[in-house]
Design an enzyme around this catalytic site. Structure first.
Site, PDB file in Angstrom:
ATOM      1  N   HIS A 256     -17.578  35.266 -13.321  1.00 38.69           N
ATOM      2  CA  HIS A 256     -17.063  34.019 -13.911  1.00 38.69           C
ATOM      3  C   HIS A 256     -17.410  32.818 -13.011  1.00 38.69           C
ATOM      4  O   HIS A 256     -18.030  31.855 -13.443  1.00 38.69           O
ATOM      5  CB  HIS A 256     -15.537  34.072 -14.037  1.00 38.69           C
TER       6      HIS A 256
HETATM    7  O1  RIB Z   1     -10.369  34.538 -15.469  1.00 37.39           O
HETATM    8  C1  RIB Z   1     -11.331  34.666 -14.462  1.00 37.39           C
HETATM    9  C2  RIB Z   1     -10.943  33.854 -13.262  1.00 37.39           C
HETATM   10  O2  RIB Z   1      -9.735  34.354 -12.689  1.00 37.39           O
HETATM   11  C3  RIB Z   1     -11.975  33.941 -12.118  1.00 37.39           C
HETATM   12  O3  RIB Z   1     -11.953  32.757 -11.380  1.00 37.39           O
HETATM   13  C4  RIB Z   1     -11.456  35.070 -11.285  1.00 37.39           C
HETATM   14  O4  RIB Z   1     -11.898  34.994  -9.928  1.00 37.39           O
HETATM   15  C5  RIB Z   1      -9.981  34.812 -11.355  1.00 37.39           C
HETATM   16  O5  RIB Z   1      -9.657  33.803 -10.409  1.00 37.39           O
END
Ligand code: RIB
Ligand code: CA
Length: 313
Positions: free
Chosen positions: A242
């Site tokens: 992500h």
């Molecule tokens: O939903 C994904 C996010 O939540 C990413 O930033 C992961 O590292 C968590 O922080």
């Protein structure tokens, strides 16, 4: 001129990759500091992990500032079930030799943004508690902020709960403060990040790069890729990168598509807490307050991540 940048994060396997992508673009970013927050794992571990990643990249010149342990109004919800108990499952990085700065991350944000001579880019990769508190402490710091880009939110399905993405869900009150602060952020949510699926081939290609950084990333994500490839087509994607999407947008915005819209955050209902209500069609006539991204060139993204990891030790 390199771009002044502050990264606020909760490492976290994907935060670690995002940090490495930023560190590999040394000529592009003047990384003023890395702020940590309680999130994927508790604050002491996110802070330790940030130090570990900077040492892995040979960049102990970048200071780390520990921030808020808990969200503004809710108990911390961690994600060891994804990231492992230390937050960097598989990386096998040694304990850090360095320590975080004595200054709290919120104080660092306020002081740095107050005296910024050039607009500072803010990239957030975790719950928004630190940035929200800095804005509450001194709203004038907005003048020191150039671009703000955040990993968070979703227009459709959530990941930690049906209706919300983790970073927003953990601290929805902070998210509302940041979205209403006039920063006009770029929001990179699950609509984008659920497209960058880790396949075994992609992660093995990263493993083949051979640098210490690439090897650590492959170790973290190969187990996720193996599970991913065994999932049915419409299952929730597993162990995604992500946060590197945030750095990819900063480096190559042409890989993405989206539009300026109004985004609201649910902070009251237990049923829809943390939902990012994205007015994609403008039906509420509310003034847009963010740019929500929806498209990504997936191959271009993985090429950027691989190129970055190849530039590191
Ligand atoms: O939903 C994904 C996010 O939540 C990413 O930033 C992961 O590292 C968590 O922080
Ligand atoms: Ca994160």
């Amino acid at each position: 001129m390199s771009e002044p940048l502050i990264i606020d994060c909760d490492p976290g396997q994907d935060d670690a990759v995002a940090l490495l992508v930023a560190l590999a673009a040394r000529e592009r970013f003047d990384l003023l500091g890395v702020c940590t927050v309680g999130g994927n794992v508790p604050l002491d571990l996110t802070t330790t992990n940030a130090l570990k990643v900077l040492e892995l990249a040979g960049r102990t010149d970048v200071p780390v500032f520990a921030g808020c342990q808990n969200p503004l109004m809710r108990p911390l919800v961690t994600a060891e079930y994804v990231m492992g108990n230390d937050g960097l499952a598989g990386a096998e990085l040694p304990p850090p030799r360095t320590a975080p700065a004595a200054t709290h991350a919120v104080q660092f944000l306020v002081e740095t943004l107050r005296q910024a001579e050039r607009p500072v880019t803010i990239a957030t990769l975790g719950p928004l508690t630190n940035l929200a508190l800095a804005l509450a402490m001194d709203p004038s710091i907005r003048r020191g902020i150039g671009r703000t880009v955040m990993m968070g939110g979703t227009m459709h399905r959530g990941n930690i709960v049906p209706q919300a993405e983790y970073n927003i869900y953990v601290d929805p009150h902070a998210a509302r403060i940041v979205l209403n602060a006039g920063l006009d952020p770029v929001l990179i949510g699950l609509d984008v990040t659920h497209q960058v699926v880790n396949t075994i081939a992609r992660i093995e290609a990263i493993a083949g790069i051979g640098t210490r950084a690439a090897t650590a990333v492959a170790r973290m994500f190969l187990p996720h890729a193996r599970i991913q490839e065994g999932l049915p087509p419409d299952a929730k994607p597993r162990g995604l990168m992500h946060d590197p999407c945030v750095l990819a947008w900063l480096l190559r915005p042409e890989l993405f598509g989206g539009r300026r819209v109004h985004v609201g955050v649910e902070t009251d209902s237990e049923v829809t807490l943390g939902a990012t209500v994205v007015d994609w069609w403008g039906v509420t006539k509310r003034e847009p307050n963010a740019t929500v991204l929806k498209e990504i060139d997936v191959e271009g993204f993985f090429a950027l991540v691989s190129e970055s990891l190849a530039r590191l030790p």
